[in-house]
Design a protein around this motif. Structure first.
Motif, short mmCIF file in Angstrom:
data_model
loop_
_atom_site.label_atom_id
_atom_site.label_comp_id
_atom_site.label_asym_id
_atom_site.label_seq_id
_atom_site.Cartn_x
_atom_site.Cartn_y
_atom_site.Cartn_z
N ARG A 28 0.84 -1.19 0.00
CA ARG A 28 0.00 0.00 0.00
C ARG A 28 0.88 1.24 0.00
N TYR A 29 0.59 2.17 -0.93
CA TYR A 29 1.38 3.38 -1.09
C TYR A 29 0.45 4.59 -1.10
N PHE A 30 1.07 5.76 -1.01
CA PHE A 30 0.36 6.99 -1.35
C PHE A 30 1.34 8.02 -1.88
N CYS A 31 0.83 8.89 -2.72
CA CYS A 31 1.62 9.99 -3.29
C CYS A 31 0.97 11.31 -2.92
N THR A 32 1.78 12.31 -2.69
CA THR A 32 1.25 13.66 -2.55
C THR A 32 1.24 14.32 -3.93
N ALA A 33 0.32 15.26 -4.13
CA ALA A 33 0.17 15.93 -5.42
C ALA A 33 -0.22 17.37 -5.21
N SER A 34 0.12 18.22 -6.17
CA SER A 34 -0.33 19.61 -6.13
C SER A 34 -1.84 19.64 -6.23
N ARG A 35 -2.44 20.60 -5.55
CA ARG A 35 -3.89 20.72 -5.61
C ARG A 35 -4.35 20.90 -7.05
N GLY A 36 -5.32 20.11 -7.44
CA GLY A 36 -5.84 20.17 -8.80
C GLY A 36 -5.32 19.06 -9.69
N LEU A 37 -4.23 18.40 -9.28
CA LEU A 37 -3.64 17.35 -10.11
C LEU A 37 -3.96 15.95 -9.61
N GLU A 38 -4.78 15.83 -8.57
CA GLU A 38 -5.07 14.53 -7.99
C GLU A 38 -5.71 13.58 -9.01
N GLN A 39 -6.66 14.07 -9.79
CA GLN A 39 -7.34 13.20 -10.75
C GLN A 39 -6.38 12.72 -11.83
N LEU A 40 -5.48 13.59 -12.28
CA LEU A 40 -4.50 13.19 -13.29
C LEU A 40 -3.53 12.16 -12.72
N LEU A 41 -3.14 12.34 -11.46
CA LEU A 41 -2.27 11.36 -10.81
C LEU A 41 -2.99 10.02 -10.65
N ARG A 42 -4.26 10.08 -10.33
CA ARG A 42 -5.04 8.84 -10.20
C ARG A 42 -5.05 8.08 -11.52
N GLU A 43 -5.25 8.79 -12.62
CA GLU A 43 -5.24 8.14 -13.93
C GLU A 43 -3.87 7.57 -14.26
N GLU A 44 -2.81 8.29 -13.88
CA GLU A 44 -1.45 7.82 -14.15
C GLU A 44 -1.13 6.56 -13.35
N VAL A 45 -1.57 6.52 -12.10
CA VAL A 45 -1.34 5.34 -11.26
C VAL A 45 -2.03 4.11 -11.85
N LEU A 78 0.85 1.59 -13.30
CA LEU A 78 1.10 0.59 -12.27
C LEU A 78 0.01 -0.48 -12.19
N SER A 79 -1.06 -0.32 -12.98
CA SER A 79 -2.21 -1.24 -12.87
C SER A 79 -2.65 -1.36 -11.42
N ALA A 80 -2.72 -0.22 -10.76
CA ALA A 80 -3.00 -0.19 -9.33
C ALA A 80 -4.46 -0.52 -9.03
N SER A 81 -4.69 -1.00 -7.82
CA SER A 81 -6.05 -1.28 -7.34
C SER A 81 -6.29 -0.47 -6.08
N GLU A 82 -7.54 -0.45 -5.65
CA GLU A 82 -7.93 0.27 -4.42
C GLU A 82 -7.41 1.69 -4.44
N VAL A 83 -7.61 2.35 -5.56
CA VAL A 83 -7.12 3.73 -5.71
C VAL A 83 -8.12 4.68 -5.07
N GLU A 84 -7.62 5.52 -4.20
CA GLU A 84 -8.46 6.47 -3.49
C GLU A 84 -7.85 7.86 -3.61
N GLN A 85 -8.68 8.82 -3.97
CA GLN A 85 -8.23 10.19 -4.17
C GLN A 85 -8.82 11.10 -3.11
N VAL A 86 -7.95 11.87 -2.44
CA VAL A 86 -8.39 12.90 -1.51
C VAL A 86 -7.63 14.16 -1.87
#
Length: 498
Positions: free
Chosen positions: A10-27, A31-39
Motif C-alpha cells: 500500500r502506497y500513497f503519493c502527494t500531489a499539487s492541488r488540482g492534479l489529484e485526478q490526473l495522478l489517479r489516472e497515471e497510477v 502501475l495497474s494499481a487497485s484500491e485507488v483512493e483520491q483525496v
C-alpha cells in the motif's frame, strides 16, 4: 510477482492541488494499481510494482509506503492528556512498523541493484538505450512562411548564441546518488532495527489539532514515543528513515518516503522553471500522439518540452522564445537531458510565428506574465493577438493547452459571453457623465476623444476575440496550484470554421 515489493503493498503519493485526478489516472495506467483512493492533495493505491515503475510517476510530488491511514483523531481538551492519546493513536503496534520497514528495505535493495546496473551501462558494456539509438533518426522539418529576421542587441547576446542546441556541449551528466551502505540497512526481517535505525519525524497538521499544537510539538511527541517503543535513535540532520505524519480534520496519515528526493525533482533538468508536475500535466492533457508536431511558442527554459519529450519520445518538439538568455538556458536543459534529437529551439516572436498555417498538431504554452502571474493591462491587450497566432499555426482537430493566471482565465471565459451594443453604450454614457461633472469643458473634450479611440481599440480586440473563439472548442479547465499561486490549465480543440 514484481521484484521490489510484495503483493498488495500500500502506497500513497502527494500531489499539487488540482492534479489529484490526473495522478489517479497515471497510477492506474502505469502501475495497474487497485484500491485507488483520491483525496485532496493525496492519492492512495495498492500496487505490485518495482521501484523503477514507482519512480516513473510524473504527476506525483512525493512517494510513500503507507504505515496507516485512520479517521481524524479525537483530541481531549487537556493538552497534556492529548499528547498521550496522540502518541498511542499514531504509533500503534510495533509489528506494523517492522513489516513496513522490511518492505522499505526491500525497495532500497532494489534501488542499489538498479544503480549497479546503471554503472555498468556507463562503462559501455551494455547495448545502447532506446534514447541513444534514436539519436540518428530523422525528423520532419517544418516549412516556413519566410526565414525570420532576427536582430540581436550586441550587449545582450551574440549571433552564435542563437541556436545553442546545435552548437552547445552536452558533456554534463546528472550526479548519481550514493546508495545506503549495507550496514545501514535492516536485515530481511527487520530485527536489528532497534540497534541501528536512525530516524526523524516530519509532521504536518491542519484544522482543529493545529489550534492545539504546532507541527514541531507534534513531531517531537511522536518521535519520543517512537524511539521508546522501537528503540530507534533520533537523527535530525542525516537520518536513514523519515517518518511522515499528516494530521487533519479529514484523516490521520502516516507514511515512510521511499526515496529521499521528491519525485518532482527531475534529475534530467538543469535549470528549473515551471513546476515539473504541472508541466507534465499540461503535456498529458495535450494528448500527444506518435509523430505529432508539438510547439511551445513561449518556451522559456523549456520545461514543458522536456517533460513531454521524456514521456512521449516519438513526437517532435519545437520551442520558440523571443529572449536570447531564456533560449540559452533552455538549450542547456535540452543538452543536459540528452534530447537534442527530439527538441529544436528557435528565436522569434509569439505574435509572428515563422510557421506555416495549420502546420502544428499540438500547441502547449505557459503564458508568462513577469513576477508570479502579475497580469498587466498590456498583457490583456495583446492576449487576443497571441491566441490568434497560436490558432493560425494549429491544425484542424489539433489541441491547444494554456496555463493562465486566474485573472486571465476569467477574462478568456468572459470572451465567450456576448456583449450587447447597448451595454457598451451605457458604459460610455456613464463615463462621459462622470467626466462632465469633474472636468473643465476643454479637458472634457480631450478625454472624450481618448475614450472614442479606446472604444475603437476595444472593438478591434473584440473582433479578434470572436474570430479566435469561433475556431476553438473548450474541452476542460483544470485549477492547479503553483505553491502560493493559483492558476488554470485551459484545453481546447480546433474545429473548421464553416
Amino acid at each position: 510477482m514484481s521484484r521490489g515489493c510484495s503483493l498488495g503493498s500500500r502506497y500513497f503519493c502527494t500531489a499539487s492541488r488540482g492534479l489529484e485526478q490526473l495522478l489517479r489516472e497515471e497510477v492506474h495506467r502505469k502501475l495497474s494499481a487497485s484500491e485507488v483512493e483520491q483525496v485532496s492533495g493525496k492519492v492512495f493505491f495498492t500496487a505490485d510494482a518495482d521501484l523503477k515503475k514507482l519512480k516513473s510517476l510524473k504527476c506525483a510530488e512525493r512517494l510513500f509506503l503507507l504505515v496507516k491511514k485512520l479517521p481524524p483523531i479525537q483530541m481531549p481538551r487537556h493538552k497534556g492528556k492529548g499528547v498521550h492519546v496522540l502518541q498511542k493513536y499514531v504509533i500503534g503496534e510495533s509489528s506494523k512498523w517492522l513489516d513496513v520497514v522490511a518492505k522499505w528495505q526491500t525497495l532500497q535493495d532494489f534501488s542499489r541493484e538498479q544503480e549497479c546496473t546503471s554503472d555498468i551501462t556507463e562503462t559501455g558494456i551494455k547495448r545502447p538505450t532506446q534514447q541513444e539509438s534514436s539519436e540518428t533518426r530523422k525528423r520532419p522539418k517544418l516549412e516556413l512562411d519566410a526565414p525570420p529576421t532576427i536582430v540581436f542587441n550586441e550587449s545582450a547576446a551574440r549571433q552564435d548564441d542563437l541556436h545553442p542546441v546545435i552548437q552547445g556541449s552536452c558533456q554534463e551528466k546528472a550526479p548519481i546518488q550514493t546508495p545506503p551502505s549495507p550496514d545501514e540497512l535492516l536485515d530481511s526481517k527487520g530485527r536489528n532495527a532497534a540497534s541501528c535505525m536512525r530516524f526523524r519525524v516530519s509532521c504536518r497538521c491542519s484544522g482543529k489539532i493545529a489550534k492545539m499544537f504546532t507541527p514541531q510539538e507534534l513531531g517531537r511527541a511522536i518521535g519520543v514515543a517512537l524511539s521508546r517503543q522501537m528503540g530507534w535513535k533520533a537523527e535530525l540532520r542525516n537520518p536513514m528513515l523519515e517518518v511522515y505524519v499528516h494530521l487533519s480534520d479529514i484523516h490521520c496519515v502516516v507514511g515512510i518516503p521511499i526515496v529521499r528526493l521528491p519525485l518532482a525533482s527531475r534529475d534530467y533538468i538543469k535549470n528549473a522553471g515551471l513546476r515539473s508536475t504541472v508541466a507534465w500535466a499540461m503535456a498529458y492533457l495535450a494528448d500527444i500522439k506518435a509523430g505529432s508536431l508539438v510547439l511551445d511558442p513561449m518556451c522559456g527554459l523549456g520545461t514543458i518540452l522536456l517533460e513531454a519529450a521524456k514521456e512521449w519520445p516519438n513526437a517532435y518538439y519545437h520551442g520558440i522564445d523571443n529572449t536570447a538568455s531564456q533560449l540559452q538556458m533552455a538549450s542547456a536543459n535540452v543538452c543536459f537531458a540528452k534530447l537534442t534529437s527530439n527538441i529544436d529551439l528557435m528565436r522569434a516572436s509569439v505574435t509572428e510565428l515563422p510557421l506555416l498555417t495549420e502546420s502544428i498538431d499540438v500547441v502547449i504554452c505557459d503564458i508568462p506574465f513577469g513576477k508570479k502571474f502579475k497580469t498587466s493591462q498590456d498583457t490583456k491587450t495583446i492576449m487576443p493577438y497571441i491566441l490568434k497566432e497560436m490558432v493560425r499555426v494549429l491544425s484542424v482537430n489539433g489541441t491547444l493547452v494554456l496555463l493562465l493566471s486566474q485573472e486571465l482565465s476569467l477574462d478568456i471565459q468572459q470572451w465567450q459571453k456576448p456583449k450587447s451594443h447597448q451595454s457598451n453604450k451605457g458604459k460610455l454614457d456613464a463615463w462621459q457623465n462622470t467626466v462632465a461633472t469633474s472636468m473643465e469643458p476643454s479637458t472634457h473634450s480631450d478625454e472624450n476623444a481618448d475614450m472614442e479611440h479606446m472604444s475603437v481599440d476595444e472593438t478591434k480586440q473584440s473582433e479578434v476575440q470572436r474570430k479566435v473563439l469561433a475556431s476553438l472548442v473548450p474541452t476542460g479547465i483544470f485549477q492547479v496550484s503553483l505553491g502560493v499561486t493559483e492558476a488554470s490549465i485551459h484545453r481546447y480543440k480546433k474545429i473548421p470554421i464553416t
